[in-house]
Motif scaffolding. Structure first.
Motif, short mmCIF file in Angstrom:
data_model
loop_
_atom_site.label_atom_id
_atom_site.label_comp_id
_atom_site.label_asym_id
_atom_site.label_seq_id
_atom_site.Cartn_x
_atom_site.Cartn_y
_atom_site.Cartn_z
N PHE A 50 -8.11 5.01 7.39
CA PHE A 50 -8.30 5.70 6.11
C PHE A 50 -9.53 6.61 6.12
O PHE A 50 -10.51 6.36 6.82
CB PHE A 50 -8.42 4.69 4.97
N GLU A 51 -9.46 7.63 5.28
CA GLU A 51 -10.58 8.53 5.02
C GLU A 51 -11.30 8.07 3.76
O GLU A 51 -10.67 7.74 2.76
CB GLU A 51 -10.06 9.96 4.82
N ARG A 52 -12.62 8.06 3.79
CA ARG A 52 -13.42 7.73 2.60
C ARG A 52 -13.53 8.95 1.70
O ARG A 52 -13.97 10.01 2.15
CB ARG A 52 -14.82 7.26 3.01
N ILE A 53 -13.12 8.81 0.45
CA ILE A 53 -13.26 9.89 -0.52
C ILE A 53 -14.10 9.34 -1.68
O ILE A 53 -13.58 8.67 -2.58
CB ILE A 53 -11.89 10.39 -1.01
N PHE A 54 -15.39 9.62 -1.63
CA PHE A 54 -16.33 9.12 -2.62
C PHE A 54 -17.22 10.26 -3.10
O PHE A 54 -17.68 11.08 -2.30
CB PHE A 54 -17.19 7.99 -2.05
N GLY A 55 -17.44 10.31 -4.41
CA GLY A 55 -18.33 11.30 -4.97
C GLY A 55 -17.77 12.71 -5.03
O GLY A 55 -18.51 13.66 -5.28
N LYS A 56 -16.47 12.86 -4.81
CA LYS A 56 -15.86 14.19 -4.84
C LYS A 56 -15.77 14.69 -6.28
O LYS A 56 -15.20 14.03 -7.14
CB LYS A 56 -14.46 14.14 -4.22
N ARG A 57 -16.34 15.86 -6.53
CA ARG A 57 -16.35 16.40 -7.88
C ARG A 57 -14.95 16.78 -8.32
O ARG A 57 -14.14 17.29 -7.54
CB ARG A 57 -17.26 17.64 -7.94
N ARG A 58 -14.65 16.52 -9.57
CA ARG A 58 -13.36 16.86 -10.15
C ARG A 58 -13.54 17.97 -11.17
O ARG A 58 -14.62 18.16 -11.74
CB ARG A 58 -12.73 15.63 -10.82
N ARG A 59 -12.47 18.67 -11.41
CA ARG A 59 -12.49 19.71 -12.43
C ARG A 59 -12.70 19.10 -13.81
O ARG A 59 -12.39 17.95 -14.05
CB ARG A 59 -11.17 20.48 -12.43
N HIS A 65 -12.82 10.11 -8.46
CA HIS A 65 -11.82 9.07 -8.23
C HIS A 65 -12.07 8.50 -6.82
O HIS A 65 -11.40 8.88 -5.85
CB HIS A 65 -10.41 9.63 -8.37
N ASP A 66 -13.05 7.61 -6.72
CA ASP A 66 -13.47 7.09 -5.42
C ASP A 66 -12.42 6.13 -4.85
O ASP A 66 -11.90 5.27 -5.55
CB ASP A 66 -14.80 6.36 -5.56
N ARG A 67 -12.19 6.27 -3.54
CA ARG A 67 -11.17 5.45 -2.90
C ARG A 67 -11.15 5.71 -1.40
O ARG A 67 -11.77 6.64 -0.90
CB ARG A 67 -9.78 5.78 -3.46
N MET A 68 -10.40 4.88 -0.68
CA MET A 68 -10.02 5.14 0.69
C MET A 68 -8.61 5.71 0.66
O MET A 68 -7.75 5.22 -0.07
CB MET A 68 -10.04 3.85 1.52
N SER A 69 -8.36 6.77 1.44
CA SER A 69 -7.07 7.46 1.35
C SER A 69 -6.49 7.71 2.73
O SER A 69 -7.22 8.04 3.68
CB SER A 69 -7.26 8.80 0.60
N LEU A 70 -5.19 7.56 2.83
CA LEU A 70 -4.46 7.85 4.07
C LEU A 70 -3.25 8.69 3.71
O LEU A 70 -2.36 8.24 2.99
CB LEU A 70 -4.03 6.56 4.76
N GLU A 71 -3.21 9.92 4.20
CA GLU A 71 -2.10 10.83 3.94
C GLU A 71 -1.02 10.64 5.01
O GLU A 71 -1.31 10.60 6.21
CB GLU A 71 -2.58 12.28 3.95
N TYR A 72 0.22 10.55 4.56
CA TYR A 72 1.33 10.43 5.51
C TYR A 72 1.71 11.81 6.05
O TYR A 72 1.74 12.79 5.31
CB TYR A 72 2.55 9.81 4.84
N SER A 73 1.99 11.86 7.33
CA SER A 73 2.58 13.04 7.93
C SER A 73 3.59 12.58 8.99
O SER A 73 3.44 11.49 9.55
CB SER A 73 1.52 13.94 8.57
N PRO A 74 4.61 13.38 9.27
CA PRO A 74 5.64 12.94 10.23
C PRO A 74 5.09 12.56 11.59
O PRO A 74 5.65 11.68 12.26
CB PRO A 74 6.56 14.17 10.31
N ASP A 75 3.98 13.18 12.01
CA ASP A 75 3.47 12.88 13.35
C ASP A 75 2.81 11.50 13.45
O ASP A 75 2.50 11.04 14.55
CB ASP A 75 2.50 13.96 13.83
N MET A 76 2.58 10.83 12.31
CA MET A 76 2.03 9.49 12.35
C MET A 76 3.11 8.41 12.22
O MET A 76 2.81 7.23 12.20
CB MET A 76 0.99 9.29 11.24
N HIS A 77 4.35 8.84 12.15
CA HIS A 77 5.44 7.92 11.85
C HIS A 77 5.46 6.74 12.82
O HIS A 77 5.57 5.59 12.41
CB HIS A 77 6.78 8.68 11.90
N LYS A 78 5.31 7.01 14.11
CA LYS A 78 5.40 5.95 15.10
C LYS A 78 4.19 5.03 15.13
O LYS A 78 4.24 3.95 15.73
CB LYS A 78 5.65 6.56 16.49
#
Length: 243
Positions: A50-59, A65-78
């Motif tokens: 996961f990527e750490r997303i903390f302190g990111k300014r919002r509009r 919205h602090d959190r750990m995030s993992l984006e799905y993409s087809p190349d990570m399927h396996k």
């Protein structure tokens, strides 16, 4: 093994969903089969992915919205567990696409996917989501083995009585009504994004080492060719940064 519960999907009333107040939402149980839910819980992606997303300014002045995030993409399927590979295949199938089109009243959409793990002291401030989103389907993956309801993590439906511009930053206590979704076990939460689709997650109070775990299907407007290229470039840049 089948993951999506076809009978439960068919039982959701599209008209009742679309006319729900204060915006279209539903918090159904059992949209995954019992066996499928257990298999997915037991093979969630590991925290190091996961990527750490903390302190990111919002509009509009909203809190991060602090959190750990993992984006799905087809190349990570396996790299996913066999259970998650099979579940992703079902989400891309005509079965799920038809279900979502029935709820939304349109088939002019595409889906994106990501996981969020959220630790203690984090929250999701009240917001209406970006305009490119048509809605979201949130699958909850905490159970009695790793979570307590009093720690929080519930998606909160917020009714502003039509008072607030979505380009603003009201607090939870500013709303006329707040409805907490059920967020443990085999439950999920589906909603449509519009100008008053206010929702959020109150500050989480779990012990250290525990995380609110959700998997989110983002239902978004179809990308143009230029937007799709920009999305690919952004994704590749993110992967290089965290390689």
């Amino acid at each position: 093994m089948q993951y999506l519960n076809t009978k439960a999907l068919d039982q959701i009333d599209a008209h009742a969903f679309q006319t729900q107040h204060p915006f279209p939402w539903v918090n159904p149980a059992g949209l995954l089969t019992a066996e499928g839910f257990q298999a997915l819980c037991e093979s969630m992606p590991t925290l190091d992915q996961f990527e750490r997303i903390f302190g990111k300014r919002r509009r509009y002045g909203q809190k991060p919205h602090d959190r750990m995030s993992l984006e799905y993409s087809p190349d990570m399927h396996k790299s996913l567990s066999p259970a998650w590979q099979a579940f992703m295949d079902e989400l891309k199938s005509p079965l799920y696409q038809r279900f979502m089109a029935r709820l939304l009243g349109t088939s002019d959409f595409e889906l994106q996917y990501h996981w969020h793990y959220t630790p203690a002291s984090c929250s999701v401030s009240p917001h209406c989501d970006a305009k490119y989103k048509l809605g979201s389907h949130i699958f909850y993956f905490n159970t009695e083995k790793d979570w307590r309801p009093e720690w929080g993590g519930q998606t909160v439906v917020l009714d502003d009585g039509g008072r607030f511009d979505y380009r603003s930053a009201p607090a939870f206590e500013d709303f006329d009504k707040a409805i907490d979704a059920t967020a443990m076990g085999n439950y999920s939460f589906i909603f449509v994004r519009n100008g008053n689709s206010w929702h959020g997650v109150r500050e989480i109070t779990c012990p250290e080492g525990h995380y609110r775990k959700v998997f989110i299907v983002v239902i978004r407007k179809k990308l143009s060719a230029i937007e799709r290229l920009a999305s690919v470039v952004k994704h590749l840049g993110t992967r290089r940064a965290y390689a």
